[in-house]
Design a protein around this motif. Structure first.
Motif, PDB file in Angstrom:
ATOM      1  N   GLU A 140       0.827  -1.207   0.000  1.00 58.08           N
ATOM      2  CA  GLU A 140       0.000   0.000   0.000  1.00 58.08           C
ATOM      3  C   GLU A 140       0.863   1.259   0.000  1.00 58.08           C
ATOM      4  OE1 GLU A 140      -3.270   0.128  -0.518  1.00 58.08           O
ATOM      5  OE2 GLU A 140      -3.088  -2.052  -0.755  1.00 58.08           O
ATOM      6  N   THR A 141       2.024   1.183   0.642  1.00 53.45           N
ATOM      7  CA  THR A 141       2.946   2.322   0.662  1.00 53.45           C
ATOM      8  C   THR A 141       3.397   2.663  -0.750  1.00 53.45           C
ATOM      9  OG1 THR A 141       3.753   1.826   2.885  1.00 53.45           O
ATOM     10  CG2 THR A 141       5.191   3.144   1.484  1.00 53.45           C
ATOM     11  N   LEU A 142       3.781   1.641  -1.527  1.00 49.63           N
ATOM     12  CA  LEU A 142       4.248   1.880  -2.890  1.00 49.63           C
ATOM     13  C   LEU A 142       3.105   2.304  -3.808  1.00 49.63           C
ATOM     14  CD1 LEU A 142       6.834  -1.019  -3.375  1.00 49.63           C
ATOM     15  CD2 LEU A 142       7.285   1.387  -2.899  1.00 49.63           C
ATOM     16  N   LYS A 143       1.911   1.779  -3.578  1.00 49.72           N
ATOM     17  CA  LYS A 143       0.764   2.144  -4.412  1.00 49.72           C
ATOM     18  C   LYS A 143       0.407   3.622  -4.286  1.00 49.72           C
ATOM     19  CE  LYS A 143      -1.462  -2.420  -4.468  1.00 49.72           C
ATOM     20  NZ  LYS A 143      -2.642  -3.213  -4.044  1.00 49.72           N
ATOM     21  N   ALA A 203      14.601  -8.161  -8.787  1.00 53.11           N
ATOM     22  CA  ALA A 203      13.327  -7.561  -8.395  1.00 53.11           C
ATOM     23  C   ALA A 203      13.283  -7.231  -6.905  1.00 53.11           C
ATOM     24  CB  ALA A 203      12.176  -8.500  -8.763  1.00 53.11           C
ATOM     25  N   GLU A 204      13.859  -8.114  -6.089  1.00 55.27           N
ATOM     26  CA  GLU A 204      13.882  -7.872  -4.642  1.00 55.27           C
ATOM     27  C   GLU A 204      14.664  -6.598  -4.319  1.00 55.27           C
ATOM     28  OE1 GLU A 204      13.318  -8.372  -0.578  1.00 55.27           O
ATOM     29  OE2 GLU A 204      12.526  -9.761  -2.085  1.00 55.27           O
ATOM     30  N   GLU A 205      15.831  -6.464  -4.900  1.00 54.42           N
ATOM     31  CA  GLU A 205      16.647  -5.263  -4.665  1.00 54.42           C
ATOM     32  C   GLU A 205      15.927  -4.002  -5.110  1.00 54.42           C
ATOM     33  OE1 GLU A 205      21.245  -6.958  -5.028  1.00 54.42           O
ATOM     34  OE2 GLU A 205      20.504  -5.438  -6.418  1.00 54.42           O
ATOM     35  N   LEU A 206      15.272  -4.077  -6.268  1.00 55.11           N
ATOM     36  CA  LEU A 206      14.587  -2.898  -6.799  1.00 55.11           C
ATOM     37  C   LEU A 206      13.450  -2.461  -5.881  1.00 55.11           C
ATOM     38  CD1 LEU A 206      14.234  -0.825  -9.056  1.00 55.11           C
ATOM     39  CD2 LEU A 206      12.799  -2.481 -10.250  1.00 55.11           C
ATOM     40  N   LEU A 207      12.613  -3.406  -5.457  1.00 56.82           N
ATOM     41  CA  LEU A 207      11.489  -3.053  -4.601  1.00 56.82           C
ATOM     42  C   LEU A 207      11.958  -2.553  -3.230  1.00 56.82           C
ATOM     43  CD1 LEU A 207       8.875  -5.825  -5.434  1.00 56.82           C
ATOM     44  CD2 LEU A 207       8.768  -3.406  -6.030  1.00 56.82           C
ATOM     45  N   GLN A 208      13.018  -3.129  -2.712  1.00 60.45           N
ATOM     46  CA  GLN A 208      13.550  -2.658  -1.432  1.00 60.45           C
ATOM     47  C   GLN A 208      14.098  -1.244  -1.564  1.00 60.45           C
ATOM     48  OE1 GLN A 208      13.201  -4.029   1.575  1.00 60.45           O
ATOM     49  NE2 GLN A 208      12.009  -5.657   0.569  1.00 60.45           N
ATOM     50  N   ALA A 209      14.718  -0.939  -2.705  1.00 51.96           N
ATOM     51  CA  ALA A 209      15.208   0.423  -2.940  1.00 51.96           C
ATOM     52  C   ALA A 209      14.031   1.397  -3.028  1.00 51.96           C
ATOM     53  CB  ALA A 209      16.034   0.470  -4.219  1.00 51.96           C
ATOM     54  N   MET A 210      12.945   0.966  -3.681  1.00 52.25           N
ATOM     55  CA  MET A 210      11.761   1.816  -3.765  1.00 52.25           C
ATOM     56  C   MET A 210      11.163   2.063  -2.380  1.00 52.25           C
ATOM     57  SD  MET A 210       9.763   0.520  -7.187  1.00 52.25           S
ATOM     58  CE  MET A 210      10.374   0.923  -8.824  1.00 52.25           C
ATOM     59  N   LEU A 211      11.187   1.051  -1.529  1.00 51.99           N
ATOM     60  CA  LEU A 211      10.670   1.230  -0.174  1.00 51.99           C
ATOM     61  C   LEU A 211      11.536   2.212   0.621  1.00 51.99           C
ATOM     62  CD1 LEU A 211       9.654  -2.455   0.632  1.00 51.99           C
ATOM     63  CD2 LEU A 211       8.101  -0.485   0.494  1.00 51.99           C
ATOM     64  N   ARG A 212      12.840   2.179   0.383  1.00 49.69           N
ATOM     65  CA  ARG A 212      13.703   3.173   1.027  1.00 49.69           C
ATOM     66  C   ARG A 212      13.343   4.579   0.508  1.00 49.69           C
ATOM     67  NH1 ARG A 212      17.350  -1.181   0.542  1.00 49.69           N
ATOM     68  NH2 ARG A 212      18.156  -0.510  -1.484  1.00 49.69           N
ATOM     69  N   GLY A 213      13.018   4.649  -0.773  1.00 48.18           N
ATOM     70  CA  GLY A 213      12.594   5.927  -1.324  1.00 48.18           C
ATOM     71  C   GLY A 213      11.277   6.384  -0.726  1.00 48.18           C
ATOM     72  N   ALA A 214      10.389   5.432  -0.443  1.00 48.41           N
ATOM     73  CA  ALA A 214       9.103   5.754   0.164  1.00 48.41           C
ATOM     74  C   ALA A 214       9.287   6.370   1.541  1.00 48.41           C
ATOM     75  CB  ALA A 214       8.232   4.509   0.245  1.00 48.41           C
ATOM     76  N   GLU A 215      10.282   5.866   2.286  1.00 48.59           N
ATOM     77  CA  GLU A 215      10.567   6.425   3.606  1.00 48.59           C
ATOM     78  C   GLU A 215      10.960   7.904   3.489  1.00 48.59           C
ATOM     79  OE1 GLU A 215      10.463   5.224   6.773  1.00 48.59           O
ATOM     80  OE2 GLU A 215       9.358   3.522   5.920  1.00 48.59           O
ATOM     81  N   GLN A 216      11.749   8.211   2.461  1.00 47.25           N
ATOM     82  CA  GLN A 216      12.186   9.594   2.264  1.00 47.25           C
ATOM     83  C   GLN A 216      11.024  10.476   1.817  1.00 47.25           C
ATOM     84  OE1 GLN A 216      16.068  10.592   0.450  1.00 47.25           O
ATOM     85  NE2 GLN A 216      14.905  11.677  -1.107  1.00 47.25           N
ATOM     86  N   ALA A 217      10.069   9.892   1.046  1.00 49.66           N
ATOM     87  CA  ALA A 217       8.964  10.680   0.506  1.00 49.66           C
ATOM     88  C   ALA A 217       7.949  11.064   1.571  1.00 49.66           C
ATOM     89  CB  ALA A 217       8.262   9.900  -0.607  1.00 49.66           C
ATOM     90  N   ARG A 218       7.987  10.433   2.733  1.00 51.36           N
ATOM     91  CA  ARG A 218       7.001  10.711   3.788  1.00 51.36           C
ATOM     92  C   ARG A 218       7.177  12.123   4.362  1.00 51.36           C
ATOM     93  NH1 ARG A 218       6.734   5.059   7.289  1.00 51.36           N
ATOM     94  NH2 ARG A 218       5.689   3.821   5.714  1.00 51.36           N
TER      95      ARG A 218
END
Length: 295
Positions: free
Chosen positions: A165-168, A280-295
């Motif tokens: 849901e965070t990435l969506k 794919a795992e590395e990419l999604l984990q990097a996106m989640l790190r980006g999500a933390e910054q976007a908050r």
């Protein structure tokens, strides 16, 4: 940022059939060898002509002419040919070419996208005019996908409901000139029902970033290839960071290059991370790190 990102790139030029010149970036190349005795591989793709021993490891060798649809090199032609050992997408691959010509230095802004009339089956990502000769830059990722179709299978990555849901909720933009890489990127997010935008070049990506900012839905995460015609990934990242009016996205440079030099330079132009394709795992984990910054 005080200086403009440099786009200078060295290309190795070679021939596969006739007089037509092809090129690949030298950052992908480990070594150029004369033809050597190869060990046959049973049940392999017709373009895989065997394995060569390179620094103690067995490296598959692909007849590049056969892989892209030209007649394969005959026995006598092979004896005069060269093997280009490359390091692409976390693996060493050898490419047999008819003849190696020269190394040139060019600017990615001089590289033109291939004509749309060539369709989706063309093995080129760009064209370059060098003293009247048109150099075709090969889409090595597409070539490898044709020879090793299993490499396109996207690994299953498990996300928690919260992570999904965070990435969506994010505005994600992905850019890559390789149709194979775009499919891999899209498949990862499609499998999780995560919305995104995708484009094939840096110039379009920059316009999307500017447009979405004006519309009040700024890009949260930018995933970009490095080697692209026109505006490459380095300069795209630089332009984004140099635009103080933009809400700054989390930038992930995503490349088939394994070169430490190319990855370290990513930080100099403002990228948050640099990943080697394709995990794919590395990419999604990097996106989640980006999500933390976007908050």
């Amino acid at each position: 940022m005080s200086s403009k990102a440099k786009q200078t790139q060295k290309l190795l030029l070679f021939r596969l059939s006739g007089e037509r010149l092809f090129g690949i970036g030298t950052l992908k190349i480990r070594e150029i060898l004369p033809f050597m005795r190869l060990t046959k591989l049973p049940h392999s793709h017709h373009a895989v002509i065997g394995t060569a021993t390179f620094r103690g490891s067995a490296v598959p060798v692909i007849d590049m002419a056969a892989a892209v649809g030209y007649p394969p090199l005959g026995r006598e032609e092979q004896e005069k040919a060269s093997i280009i050992i490359t390091d692409i997408q976390r693996q060493e691959i050898g490419f047999l070419v008819r003849s190696v010509q020269q190394i040139i230095e060019t600017d990615w802004k001089q590289v033109m996208p291939p004509p749309k009339a060539l369709g989706n089956k063309a093995f080129i990502t760009g064209l370059l005019d060098v003293d009247g000769d048109i150099i075709q830059l090969l889409d090595v990722e597409l070539l490898l996908a044709k020879v090793y179709p299993e490499s396109l299978d996207t690994q299953e990555v498990v996300l928690t409901d919260v992570q999904s849901e965070t990435l969506k909720a994010l505005n994600i933009l992905m850019v890559d000139d390789s149709q194979v890489a775009r499919k891999q990127l899209s498949d990862v997010l499609d499998s999780k029902d995560i919305p995104y935008q995708v484009t094939s070049n840096g110039d379009d990506a920059l316009q999307i970033l500017l447009r979405d900012h004006e519309l009040g839905r700024p890009t949260d995460i930018l995933v970009s290839d490095i080697e692209m015609p026109g505006l490459d990934g380095y300069e795209l990242a630089f332009n984004v960071r140099d635009n103080s009016a933009l809400k700054q996205p989390y930038i992930i440079l995503h490349t088939s290059l394994n070169s430490e030099m190319s990855l370290s330079y990513a930080n100099q132009v403002g990228a948050n991370e640099a990943l080697t394709k394709f995990d794919a795992e590395e990419l999604l984990q990097a996106m989640l790190r980006g999500a933390e910054q976007a908050r």
